[in-house]
Scaffold this active site. Structure first.
Site, PDB file in Angstrom:
ATOM      1  N   HIS A 125      62.757  93.781 -14.599  1.00 36.98           N
ATOM      2  CA  HIS A 125      62.944  93.407 -13.192  1.00 36.98           C
ATOM      3  C   HIS A 125      64.419  93.254 -12.807  1.00 36.98           C
ATOM      4  CE1 HIS A 125      63.840  89.228 -14.426  1.00 36.98           C
ATOM      5  NE2 HIS A 125      62.893  89.426 -15.333  1.00 36.98           N
ATOM      6  N   ASP A 126      64.720  93.668 -11.597  1.00 38.72           N
ATOM      7  CA  ASP A 126      66.028  93.457 -10.956  1.00 38.72           C
ATOM      8  C   ASP A 126      67.166  94.232 -11.615  1.00 38.72           C
ATOM      9  OD1 ASP A 126      65.118  91.377  -8.976  1.00 38.72           O
ATOM     10  OD2 ASP A 126      64.664  90.304 -10.835  1.00 38.72           O
ATOM     11  N   GLY A 143      65.959  91.761 -17.919  1.00 38.77           N
ATOM     12  CA  GLY A 143      66.103  91.588 -16.487  1.00 38.77           C
ATOM     13  C   GLY A 143      67.544  91.508 -16.025  1.00 38.77           C
TER      14      GLY A 143
END
Length: 263
Positions: A125-126, A143
């Site tokens: 994520h991200d 992440g």
């Protein structure tokens, strides 16, 4: 790929809310969820899963058995709306997993253009990935990782969360990155990766001439070989940057970091 008729295998499951561009081809037993947009000329192989909100550009090739746009693997995620954005002309091989962003991490995972993500690569994520990168088999990003253009990750390499990898860096097989890697740097040899010179061969292939490479080598020696404290090394790099845009990019990368520099 020239855009033509859209071809969907009868066994594929396409949500009515998904948007498919011209010439998209969807393989057997692939699932496309709601709030997914797939651009012209994309090929999605069999047994893949694409969930949204996800935007995929044009002429991407997802080979098969990939899981794209799934929920972030983060305990803080509470189902808020987050996104995945993938650019153009990327190749995504078997069993690759790419997660959407998190609400408190910017809300989006972003992948640029012309990247190769080989089998079993994971993008958490991200993350922010640039262009023309190669992620070899089983390479893993935690992440919030940021990857510059033209980065190569060898097989089984891993990057700790919130780290940055500068443009044109090369990560050797199996290295584990726990700090920011400056542009042009080659990290190899040990499990806990350490700088091992500059990626001179990669720079030559991308058109860097001898003068530019020499300036980058001098900057590397200042940062890693001379034994200087970081503050003093940055002062010398600032002087070298007056005559080299490449050294300026290196210094800007160092000064903009929040995590410790890999040294």
């Amino acid at each position: 790929m020239a855009a033509g008729a859209t071809l969907i295998h009868p066994s594929a499951s396409i949500d009515p809310a998904a948007r498919l561009g011209a010439g998209v081809r969807i393989g057997a037993f692939t699932s496309i969820g709601a709030d997914v947009e797939i651009g012209d000329g994309c090929v999605i192989g069999p047994h893949s899963s694409i969930t949204g909100p996800t935007r995929i550009g044009r002429d991407n090739h997802i080979i098969g058995h990939a899981a794209i746009g799934g929920d972030p693997q983060d305990k803080k995620f509470k189902g808020e709306r987050t996104e995945l954005a993938i650019g153009d002309r990327n190749t995504i091989r078997e069993f690759v997993t790419i997660n959407r962003g998190t609400g408190d991490g910017g809300g989006i995972t972003r992948i640029g253009d012309d990247n190769w993500l080989l089998a079993y690569t994971h993008v958490a994520h991200d993350c922010r990935i640039g262009n023309f990168c190669v992620f070899s088999n089983n390479s893993t990003l935690a992440g919030h990782v940021q990857i510059g253009d033209w980065v190569i990750m060898s097989g089984f390499a891993g990057v700790h969360q919130f780290c940055r990898i500068g443009a044109h860096a090369f990560l050797g097989m199996g290295v584990l990155i726990s700090g920011d890697v400056p542009p042009y740097t080659m990290v190899a040899t040990e499990a806990q990766g350490r700088p091992r010179g500059i990626n001179s061969e990669g720079l030559k292939r991308r058109g860097f001439d001898a003068e530019r490479i020499s300036a980058i080598k001098r900057a590397y020696r200042t940062l890693y070989v001379a034994g200087l404290p970081l503050a003093e090394a940055k002062q010398q790099l600032a002087e070298q940057a007056r005559d080299s845009e490449d050294v300026r990019a290196l210094l800007d990368f160092i000064e903009s970091g929040e995590r410790p520099l890999l040294r």
